[in-house]
Write an enzyme that holds these catalytic residues in place. Structure first.
Site, PDB file in Angstrom:
ATOM      1  N   ASN A  25       0.877  -1.172   0.000  1.00 26.19           N
ATOM      2  CA  ASN A  25       0.000   0.000   0.000  1.00 26.19           C
ATOM      3  C   ASN A  25       0.918   1.226   0.000  1.00 26.19           C
ATOM      4  O   ASN A  25       1.435   1.623   1.037  1.00 26.19           O
ATOM      5  CB  ASN A  25      -0.887  -0.039   1.252  1.00 26.19           C
ATOM      6  CG  ASN A  25      -1.894   1.097   1.284  1.00 26.19           C
ATOM      7  OD1 ASN A  25      -1.859   1.987   0.433  1.00 26.19           O
ATOM      8  ND2 ASN A  25      -2.774   1.067   2.254  1.00 26.19           N
ATOM      9  N   ARG A 109      -2.534  -2.030  -3.512  1.00 27.73           N
ATOM     10  CA  ARG A 109      -3.742  -1.237  -3.343  1.00 27.73           C
ATOM     11  C   ARG A 109      -3.614  -0.017  -4.254  1.00 27.73           C
ATOM     12  O   ARG A 109      -2.612   0.695  -4.198  1.00 27.73           O
ATOM     13  CB  ARG A 109      -3.853  -0.787  -1.887  1.00 27.73           C
ATOM     14  CG  ARG A 109      -5.075   0.043  -1.654  1.00 27.73           C
ATOM     15  CD  ARG A 109      -5.166   0.476  -0.215  1.00 27.73           C
ATOM     16  NE  ARG A 109      -6.429   1.171  -0.013  1.00 27.73           N
ATOM     17  CZ  ARG A 109      -6.747   1.775   1.108  1.00 27.73           C
ATOM     18  NH1 ARG A 109      -5.913   1.787   2.117  1.00 27.73           N
ATOM     19  NH2 ARG A 109      -7.902   2.378   1.212  1.00 27.73           N
ATOM     20  N   HIS A 198     -12.969   2.856  -0.339  1.00 30.38           N
ATOM     21  CA  HIS A 198     -13.037   1.764   0.655  1.00 30.38           C
ATOM     22  C   HIS A 198     -13.740   0.531   0.057  1.00 30.38           C
ATOM     23  O   HIS A 198     -14.290  -0.289   0.797  1.00 30.38           O
ATOM     24  CB  HIS A 198     -13.822   2.174   1.923  1.00 30.38           C
ATOM     25  CG  HIS A 198     -13.216   3.287   2.711  1.00 30.38           C
ATOM     26  ND1 HIS A 198     -13.994   4.281   3.279  1.00 30.38           N
ATOM     27  CD2 HIS A 198     -11.942   3.557   3.053  1.00 30.38           C
ATOM     28  CE1 HIS A 198     -13.212   5.130   3.941  1.00 30.38           C
ATOM     29  NE2 HIS A 198     -11.960   4.704   3.808  1.00 30.38           N
ATOM     30  N   HIS A 226     -18.197   1.689   7.060  1.00 29.47           N
ATOM     31  CA  HIS A 226     -16.746   1.681   7.275  1.00 29.47           C
ATOM     32  C   HIS A 226     -16.413   3.002   7.972  1.00 29.47           C
ATOM     33  O   HIS A 226     -16.352   4.058   7.338  1.00 29.47           O
ATOM     34  CB  HIS A 226     -16.020   1.558   5.928  1.00 29.47           C
ATOM     35  CG  HIS A 226     -14.524   1.586   6.032  1.00 29.47           C
ATOM     36  ND1 HIS A 226     -13.723   0.488   5.795  1.00 29.47           N
ATOM     37  CD2 HIS A 226     -13.674   2.592   6.370  1.00 29.47           C
ATOM     38  CE1 HIS A 226     -12.455   0.811   5.978  1.00 29.47           C
ATOM     39  NE2 HIS A 226     -12.392   2.092   6.313  1.00 29.47           N
ATOM     40  N   ASN A 229     -10.766   6.778  10.312  1.00 25.70           N
ATOM     41  CA  ASN A 229     -10.339   8.167  10.138  1.00 25.70           C
ATOM     42  C   ASN A 229     -11.040   8.742   8.908  1.00 25.70           C
ATOM     43  O   ASN A 229     -11.561   9.847   8.921  1.00 25.70           O
ATOM     44  CB  ASN A 229      -8.818   8.207  10.014  1.00 25.70           C
ATOM     45  CG  ASN A 229      -8.318   9.619  10.047  1.00 25.70           C
ATOM     46  OD1 ASN A 229      -8.892  10.460  10.730  1.00 25.70           O
ATOM     47  ND2 ASN A 229      -7.282   9.896   9.279  1.00 25.70           N
ATOM     48  N   GLY A 230     -11.073   7.956   7.831  1.00 21.13           N
ATOM     49  CA  GLY A 230     -11.979   8.233   6.709  1.00 21.13           C
ATOM     50  C   GLY A 230     -13.187   7.328   6.878  1.00 21.13           C
ATOM     51  O   GLY A 230     -13.025   6.185   7.298  1.00 21.13           O
ATOM     52  N   ARG A 303     -10.640   8.628  19.874  1.00 19.00           N
ATOM     53  CA  ARG A 303     -10.305   8.370  21.284  1.00 19.00           C
ATOM     54  C   ARG A 303     -10.102   9.695  22.016  1.00 19.00           C
ATOM     55  O   ARG A 303     -10.537   9.860  23.159  1.00 19.00           O
ATOM     56  CB  ARG A 303      -9.031   7.512  21.389  1.00 19.00           C
ATOM     57  CG  ARG A 303      -9.291   6.070  21.022  1.00 19.00           C
ATOM     58  CD  ARG A 303      -8.028   5.308  20.768  1.00 19.00           C
ATOM     59  NE  ARG A 303      -7.405   5.737  19.512  1.00 19.00           N
ATOM     60  CZ  ARG A 303      -6.515   5.043  18.841  1.00 19.00           C
ATOM     61  NH1 ARG A 303      -6.110   3.882  19.312  1.00 19.00           N
ATOM     62  NH2 ARG A 303      -6.007   5.485  17.718  1.00 19.00           N
ATOM     63  N   GLY A 349     -11.640   1.262  12.191  1.00 15.84           N
ATOM     64  CA  GLY A 349     -11.198   1.679  13.535  1.00 15.84           C
ATOM     65  C   GLY A 349     -12.322   2.021  14.495  1.00 15.84           C
ATOM     66  O   GLY A 349     -12.425   1.452  15.581  1.00 15.84           O
ATOM     67  N   GLY A 351     -15.748   1.817  13.813  1.00 15.73           N
ATOM     68  CA  GLY A 351     -16.823   0.830  13.708  1.00 15.73           C
ATOM     69  C   GLY A 351     -16.543  -0.428  14.524  1.00 15.73           C
ATOM     70  O   GLY A 351     -17.451  -1.011  15.110  1.00 15.73           O
ATOM     71  N   GLU A 352     -15.259  -0.819  14.576  1.00 15.47           N
ATOM     72  CA  GLU A 352     -14.907  -2.040  15.300  1.00 15.47           C
ATOM     73  C   GLU A 352     -14.668  -1.791  16.786  1.00 15.47           C
ATOM     74  O   GLU A 352     -14.844  -2.695  17.601  1.00 15.47           O
ATOM     75  CB  GLU A 352     -13.630  -2.655  14.694  1.00 15.47           C
ATOM     76  CG  GLU A 352     -13.833  -3.204  13.300  1.00 15.47           C
ATOM     77  CD  GLU A 352     -12.526  -3.548  12.602  1.00 15.47           C
ATOM     78  OE1 GLU A 352     -11.540  -3.883  13.290  1.00 15.47           O
ATOM     79  OE2 GLU A 352     -12.487  -3.474  11.354  1.00 15.47           O
TER      80      GLU A 352
HETATM   81  P1  AMP Z   1      -8.893   3.604  10.768  1.00 15.41           P
HETATM   82  O1  AMP Z   1      -8.847   4.757   9.825  1.00 15.41           O
HETATM   83  O2  AMP Z   1      -9.834   2.520  10.339  1.00 15.41           O
HETATM   84  O3  AMP Z   1      -7.534   3.073  11.154  1.00 15.41           O
HETATM   85  O4  AMP Z   1      -9.526   4.167  12.129  1.00 15.41           O
HETATM   86  C1  AMP Z   1      -8.879   5.162  12.886  1.00 15.41           C
HETATM   87  C2  AMP Z   1      -9.857   5.693  13.922  1.00 15.41           C
HETATM   88  O5  AMP Z   1     -10.315   4.616  14.741  1.00 15.41           O
HETATM   89  C3  AMP Z   1      -9.239   6.723  14.859  1.00 15.41           C
HETATM   90  O6  AMP Z   1     -10.049   7.878  14.930  1.00 15.41           O
HETATM   91  C4  AMP Z   1      -9.241   6.055  16.184  1.00 15.41           C
HETATM   92  O7  AMP Z   1      -9.533   6.931  17.216  1.00 15.41           O
HETATM   93  C5  AMP Z   1     -10.353   5.045  16.083  1.00 15.41           C
HETATM   94  N1  AMP Z   1     -10.102   3.986  17.022  1.00 15.41           N
HETATM   95  C6  AMP Z   1      -9.128   3.071  16.974  1.00 15.41           C
HETATM   96  N2  AMP Z   1      -9.155   2.306  18.095  1.00 15.41           N
HETATM   97  C7  AMP Z   1     -10.171   2.785  18.853  1.00 15.41           C
HETATM   98  C8  AMP Z   1     -10.704   2.442  20.119  1.00 15.41           C
HETATM   99  N3  AMP Z   1     -10.183   1.442  20.827  1.00 15.41           N
HETATM  100  N4  AMP Z   1     -11.777   3.156  20.573  1.00 15.41           N
HETATM  101  C9  AMP Z   1     -12.311   4.150  19.831  1.00 15.41           C
HETATM  102  N5  AMP Z   1     -11.831   4.530  18.645  1.00 15.41           N
HETATM  103  C10 AMP Z   1     -10.783   3.868  18.148  1.00 15.41           C
END
Ligand code: AMP
Length: 416
Positions: A25, A109, A198, A226, A229-230, A303, A349, A351-352
């Site tokens: 990537n 990617r 995505h 999804h 961050n995005g 967070r 991030g 969503g999970e």
């Molecule tokens: P991604 O772009 O999918 O890597 O997601 C990043 C986002 O997920 C960031 O804003 C993080 O704050 C959020 N994130 C990651 N871990 C957690 C967590 N344990 N609790 C809440 N938000 C999280």
């Protein structure tokens, strides 16, 4: 050519199952990688090159117990970055394979495939030219993705490469979903339309949802969220994308970490005039300084937003409320667009890992019979059904795995 034929003879002898696939990537100044052993789909090493073109830093993490390498290495271009990665993959101290010839194929990617690519493809000069043609649609990412492809070509001549596009899954949208109501000639001349992003993630989690819900693709209606961050949502009908929230670029849709999401386009001229900014500067602000960061003034990271809300920060609360409201609106719109919904999926991030976001959104959807199992919802980063038994719509947390999809596509295209 000879090298190419030799490669396929080796592949044939080794067999489909034993493929080792490098997933790349590439960003403008970074390059993330994972090496998969497709025998059991395990990651045998992963890492990141950063500050490419500036100075260069490699963090390489082998999964076989060997030490982590985390040091500066000069990387004037992506070619040196790839060479550094390959060096580490075969090195006695940090390595996971005995020679480079163990890498059977590389999956990349690629951000924007325009209207040309509705599936992953093996890279050749025609494909490279088509990715180049899409540069105006993905001016920051496509050139970097191409640099990654060229660098691999140079470092691993003859090893087949596959391009996996963020936009491909969304190519099944009907015209009524993807067209913008601007003069038609701009679609014809420049391809101005919704593309969506995505796609690899939406494809993976929507297929997984059908699997865990035990329903066939035909007749199914799934909404995938999804949220990272995005963030983007997709309406997936009959297993195919019907609509998605991101547009010509990833700026459209729900408010995101630093992106504004959908706004009245007149905002651009209004702010540009008042702040004496160019259109480009204004769009950079909408991409990088807006969203959660712009509203809260605290951070783009959910967070930090949560922590600020705990400490009584009203603007952080407003940012999160706007995000939850945006996600709710799209789910409502897509339910209407598909004439119902069987399953809602949260991934990425937030969503999970964000039970609070999931709870707020699902509570907003109570009117349509969505009922959360609050105990089940208190989970992070794992596959979990979070709706109550008497919910009319199933709600799932499904961890996404874009790298694995890229590796699988690469195997399917390059394996025998
Ligand atoms: P991604 O772009 O999918 O890597 O997601 C990043 C986002 O997920 C960031 O804003 C993080 O704050 C959020 N994130 C990651 N871990 C957690 C967590 N344990 N609790 C809440 N938000 C999280």
């Amino acid at each position: 050519m000879e090298q190419f034929i030799l490669h396929y003879i080796i592949l044939f002898i080794k067999g489909y199952e034993n493929m080792k696939i490098l997933v790349i990537n590439a960003g403008s100044s970074s390059l993330k990688y994972q090496l998969f052993d497709m025998d059991n789909e395990s990651i045998i090493a992963k890492g990141t090159c950063e500050r490419i073109g500036i100075d260069g830093h490699l963090k390489h993490t082998p999964a076989n117990g060997k030490p982590v390498f985390n040091e500066d290495i000069p990387m004037p271009t992506h070619a040196e970055a790839i060479t550094a990665v390959l060096d580490k993959l075969v090195s006695a101290e940090y390595g996971v394979i005995s020679s480079m010839s163990e890498i059977d194929a590389v999956g990349h990617r690629v951000l924007h495939g325009g209207q040309k690519f509705s599936a992953s493809v093996k890279v050749d000069e025609t494909v490279i030219a088509a990715i180049e043609e899409c540069i105006p649609l993905g001016p920051l990412h496509n050139p970097a993705n191409l640099m990654g492809i060229r660098a691999c070509e140079k470092a691993m001549p003859g090893v087949p490469q596959v391009a996996v596009f963020d936009t491909a899954f969304h190519q099944t949208m009907p015209a009524s979903s993807y067209m913008y109501a601007v003069p038609y000639e701009f679609y014809e001349k420049y391809g101005v339309r919704r593309y969506g992003f995505h796609g690899t993630s939406h494809r993976y989690v929507s297929a997984k949802a059908l699997e865990v819900m035990g329903i066939p693709a035909e007749g199914s209606k799934i909404i995938t969220c999804h949220l990272g961050n995005g963030s983007s949502l997709a309406a997936v009908k009959d297993g195919k994308c019907f609509d998605t929230s991101m547009g010509l670029t990833p700026l459209e849709g729900v408010p995101m970490g630093t992106r504004c999401g959908s706004v009245d386009p007149a905002v651009v001229e209004f702010i540009a005039n008042h702040e004496n900014m160019t259109v480009t500067e204004t769009l950079t602000m909408l991409n990088k300084k807006s969203g959660m960061l712009g509203i809260s003034g605290v951070s783009s990271d959910f967070r930090d937003i949560d922590a600020a809300i705990e400490a009584g920060n009203e603007r952080a609360k407003l940012a999160l409320d706007m995000f939850n409201y945006g996600v709710t609106k799209y789910i409502g719109a897509y339910t209407a667009a598909m004439g119902g919904v069987d399953g809602i999926v949260f991934t990425a991030g937030v969503g999970e890992n964000g039970p609070n976001v999931r709870e707020a959104v699902c509570d907003n959807l109570a009117y349509m019979g969505v009922k959360l199992d609050k105990e089940a919802n208190n989970c992070r980063g794992k596959l979990q059904k979070i709706s109550a038994e008497d919910s009319t719509v199933q709600v799932w947390v499904i961890p996404t795995n874009e790298e694995l999809v890229i590796a699988r596509d690469t195997q399917d295209i390059c394996g025998k």
